[in-house]
Motif scaffolding. Structure first.
Motif, PDB file in Angstrom:
ATOM      1  N   VAL A  67       0.839  -1.200   0.000  1.00 22.67           N
ATOM      2  CA  VAL A  67       0.000   0.000   0.000  1.00 22.67           C
ATOM      3  C   VAL A  67       0.874   1.250   0.000  1.00 22.67           C
ATOM      4  N   LEU A  68       1.911   1.243   0.831  1.00 25.23           N
ATOM      5  CA  LEU A  68       2.806   2.402   0.908  1.00 25.23           C
ATOM      6  C   LEU A  68       3.488   2.654  -0.433  1.00 25.23           C
ATOM      7  N   ASP A  69       3.985   1.604  -1.057  1.00 33.03           N
ATOM      8  CA  ASP A  69       4.676   1.770  -2.337  1.00 33.03           C
ATOM      9  C   ASP A  69       3.750   2.344  -3.400  1.00 33.03           C
ATOM     10  N   GLU A  70       2.486   1.929  -3.350  1.00 28.16           N
ATOM     11  CA  GLU A  70       1.529   2.377  -4.363  1.00 28.16           C
ATOM     12  C   GLU A  70       1.029   3.790  -4.098  1.00 28.16           C
ATOM     13  N   LYS A  71       0.691   4.077  -2.855  1.00 34.08           N
ATOM     14  CA  LYS A  71       0.030   5.345  -2.540  1.00 34.08           C
ATOM     15  C   LYS A  71       1.007   6.447  -2.122  1.00 34.08           C
ATOM     16  N   THR A  72       2.079   6.082  -1.412  1.00 35.89           N
ATOM     17  CA  THR A  72       3.042   7.083  -0.926  1.00 35.89           C
ATOM     18  C   THR A  72       4.456   6.541  -1.135  1.00 35.89           C
ATOM     19  N   PRO A  73       4.919   6.514  -2.379  1.00 35.62           N
ATOM     20  CA  PRO A  73       6.206   5.867  -2.683  1.00 35.62           C
ATOM     21  C   PRO A  73       7.411   6.495  -1.983  1.00 35.62           C
ATOM     22  N   GLN A  74       7.258   7.690  -1.407  1.00 35.40           N
ATOM     23  CA  GLN A  74       8.386   8.322  -0.714  1.00 35.40           C
ATOM     24  C   GLN A  74       8.349   8.081   0.798  1.00 35.40           C
ATOM     25  N   TRP A  75       7.702   6.993   1.197  1.00 35.91           N
ATOM     26  CA  TRP A  75       7.634   6.669   2.624  1.00 35.91           C
ATOM     27  C   TRP A  75       9.019   6.302   3.151  1.00 35.91           C
ATOM     28  N   GLN A  76       9.180   6.424   4.468  1.00 33.89           N
ATOM     29  CA  GLN A  76      10.471   6.206   5.109  1.00 33.89           C
ATOM     30  C   GLN A  76      10.352   5.086   6.150  1.00 33.89           C
TER      31      GLN A  76
END
Length: 734
Positions: A360-369
């Motif tokens: 989900v993070l990669d798809e929706k917020t690819p700049q997650w840390q």
């Protein structure tokens, strides 16, 4: 080793000295009190009053509590104490030993903490009738390998003090260290606080995911960082978690940082800055307000999503214990969201959460840390209890098999597997695959796998390493009378999930009377997926089940397009879809089956045909959140309905090429969706979502417009008319 001891007063002093030494060394101990329960309680009543602790927990009946400072709590409620700190716990194993909860409480023990565990002698554990088994469907009779394995590990472990009432013994006391252990902020925590502050003041849509083992201070760091953010100008920060009390540590550390600027502090049910423990039932009204009006407050996740406050920062603690769809909604609903979870969690595997939520993070917020904490805070790195608990419950098991495809040219070997007889290395390899592949694998699953007498397992090996594993269990075989009662809903039989569901919900008592093999889990190491290993494991289970007279093979899982496709590839078809979304994943349960005997083949055909005949009537009201891709996949999997007759085709042509109204054509359009081959064709069509939600689900045009599926009713009807023209001209033969 047991030794004759001095008088009771000197013995209590010895235990106090042990507490002092453990605290100075930053260590904790498990005190295993073996033997008769009444003798154990009497032993505790004579010694606990002299020990140094303010309050603790007791998991037995309230009237049996051996000390007035202990708060009674049911064993199955222990996970509600995640995120809190405890100096002493008395665990009454005679009342039951749910593994997840027992492991959770060890993570709440602070340096110097003692966990007293009342149990039969270790030699009796393998046959001990644990009262908690009744909750799981496990049988009391016979042997219990899970408990037997634990007893072997506990026998001589350095973290265990064994006590036999009636035979006085003195525990060894570690020597005092040159530099006493002090609970303080670690360098890991300091770096995390700085990262959280930068995150909270920085750019939008760059969520932070914090992972750590229990006791690493992530909650404390979040509290200190939240306070710093308020001091630096943020006005509204919201904390959410599975429960209010699991944020006690976070709020306590925030209140310390904000002590000089607070004007209001609601601390119902949590420990305040002075360290006063309030171990009663917590409330939800936690809120810290500064003189400038800035506030840090707790909100349950559903309340947060319902009220949608304009918070600048959202902090999610114990994220692995919250449903994935709710986490996704929080991620998309606010500009700055930080998630914290435990890597080897007692509330469900945090690593499984990370693997799944990463998509989900990669798809929706690819700049997650991502941030990881490694150094413990509540206890020293040398604490032996943490290592013991990890070993007991395989909390450190992971799916890294230490091989790559390039190193293994040969095909994997598929063989039957008995986890209860495996070495700990092999067991950890296999269980690690289950942990990585499934969202909420926990110690309770390990117990179920080892102790279920009806379990049958297979594994795939390469170069002697486990790269795939399948866990299944035999179900059904109930008497016709009992199967009939199950079908009526007047009886429930634990341990027969699929058989009982097909009997009671689908209405076929034969499903409980016939014998079924339900695949509980199938997992393959990440490096070796998409090589057909999972399918070969299922084939091995199918062949063995057929040879042993099993009537059908089945499975039950949270529905997703990939999983349905996998099981279709294994020859199974959809038999039932549950009406309630799963709490952990938010997915609708799907059950699939394949007949093996003639009776099983007939049953599977009848169940699937009946579901297909009810599908269009059930669909609009019962699965409103079903994704279009999954809806299309399930519809295509079910036995097809009749092809449109001449009058249907006339209506379709008038809709496609003329001005026949959509509302009048909906019955024919829905019928068309069940015609053989139609949904397979529509699965790749750009208007699939509009068809599934507008036609099959009956959503209003205003809703479809809000979801960007069309510009409004006229545009939506035009798109559907074009779609029907495509089907009539280029689709399957109608």
């Amino acid at each position: 080793m047991n030794h004759p001891g001095p008088d009771a007063e000197a013995e209590v002093a010895h235990w106090r000295d042990l507490q002092t030494s453990l605290t100075a060394n930053g260590q904790r101990r498990l005190v295993l009190i073996e033997g008769d329960r009444e003798d154990a309680l009497q032993w505790l009543r004579q010694r606990l009053p002299g020990l140094d602790f303010h309050q603790g927990l007791w998991t037995g009946p309230k009237g049996d509590s051996p000390d007035g400072r202990l708060v009674p709590m049911a064993p199955t409620r222990a996970r509600s104490w995640l995120g809190r700190e405890l100096p002493l716990v008395v665990w009454d194993g005679w009342q039951g030993n749910p593994p997840d909860d027992l492991a959770a409480l060890t993570g709440a023990l602070t340096a110097g903490g003692l966990l007293f565990w009342l149990m039969p002698p270790l030699s009796d554990w393998r046959r001990f009738a644990d009262p908690d088994y009744a909750r799981t469907g496990l049988e009391h009779g016979g042997e219990h390998p899970f408990a037997g394995r634990m007893s072997a590990l506990l026998a001589d472990h350095e973290a265990v003090i064994r006590v036999s009432p009636g035979r006085a013994s003195l525990p060894p006391i570690p020597p005092l260290p040159d530099v006493p252990f002090v609970v303080g902020t670690t360098s890991d925590q300091q770096q995390l606080i700085q990262r959280l502050v930068r995150f909270g003041l920085g750019r939008r849509r760059r969520p932070l995911v914090i992972t750590a083992d229990r006791g690493r201070g992530k909650s404390a760091a979040m509290g200190m960082a939240a306070a710093e953010l308020l001091l630096k100008g943020r006005q509204d920060i919201v904390v959410t978690a599975p429960s209010a009390q699991s944020t006690d540590t976070l709020f306590r550390h925030a209140s310390v940082v904000l002590a000089d600027v607070l004007t209001e502090s609601s601390d119902e049910g949590w420990s305040n800055a002075r360290g006063d423990e309030q171990l009663g039932t917590p409330g939800d009204g936690k809120c810290l307000v500064t003189r400038s009006g800035a506030r840090l407050r707790f909100m349950p996740i559903r309340s947060l999503l319902a009220s949608k406050p304009g918070a600048e920062v959202i902090l999610v603690d114990e994220a692995a214990a919250l449903p994935a769809p709710l986490l996704k909604a929080v991620l998309l609903g606010w500009p700055r969201v930080a998630f914290a979870t435990t890597v080897h969690g007692y509330e469900g595997a945090g690593r499984g959460f990370a693997i799944r939520f990463r998509q989900v993070l990669d798809e929706k917020t690819p700049q997650w840390q991502a941030v990881t904490l490694t150094a413990p805070v509540r206890w020293a790195q040398s604490d032996p209890l943490e290592a013991l608990v990890s070993e007991l419950f395989l909390l450190g098991a992971d799916g890294d098999v230490g091989l790559t495809r390039s190193e293994t040219a040969e095909a994997p070997v598929i063989e039957p597997f008995q986890p209860a007889h495996a070495s700990d290395r092999v067991l950890a390899e296999a269980f690690g695959l289950l942990v990585d592949a499934h969202y909420r694998t926990s110690p309770a699953d390990l117990r179920q796998w080892l102790d279920d007498p009806r379990a049958r397992s297979w594994r795939a090996t390469l170069n002697g390493r486990t790269v795939g594993v399948l866990w299944s269990t035999e179900e059904g075989g109930l008497s016709p009378e009992l199967a009939g009662e199950v079908s009526l809903g007047t009886r429930r039989v634990r341990g027969h999930l699929l058989a009982q569901s097909l009997a009671s919900h689908s209405g076929y008592p034969e499903a409980a009377a016939l014998k079924g093999l339900r695949v509980v889990r199938v997992a393959v190491a990440d490096e070796f997926r998409r090589l057909g290993i999972g399918r070969r494991l299922v084939d091995a289970a199918r062949v063995a089940a057929t040879e042993s007279g099993i009537d059908y093979l089945g499975t039950s899982f949270g529905g997703s397009v990939d999983l349905v496709a996998f099981w279709q590839g294994c020859g199974l078809g959809v038999a039932r879809m549950g009406l309630q979304q799963e709490a952990s994943s938010g997915e609708y349960p799907i059950q699939m089956m394949r007949g093996l005997s003639s009776a099983g083949l007939e049953l599977a055909e009848r169940i699937r045909k009946r579901l297909a005949s009810h599908w269009l009537a059930l669909l609009p009201d019962n699965w409103p959140e079903l994704a279009p891709e999954l809806l299309a996949q399930v519809t295509a999997d079910l036995p097809g309905g009749p092809a449109p007759d001449a009058e249907d085709l006339r209506d379709l042509r008038q809709f496609a090429h003329g001005h026949r109204g959509f509302a009048l054509t909906v019955p024919v359009l829905r019928k068309l969706g069940q015609a053989p081959g139609v949904m397979v064709r529509l699965a790749q069509h750009p208007s699939l979502g509009l068809w599934c939600l507008g036609v099959m689900q009956g959503r209003p045009w205003s809703w479809l417009k809000a979801e960007a599926l069309c510009l409004g009713q006229r545009d939506g009807e035009d798109r559907l008319r074009q779609l029907v023209r495509d089907l009539l001209e280029n689709g399957p033969e109608l």
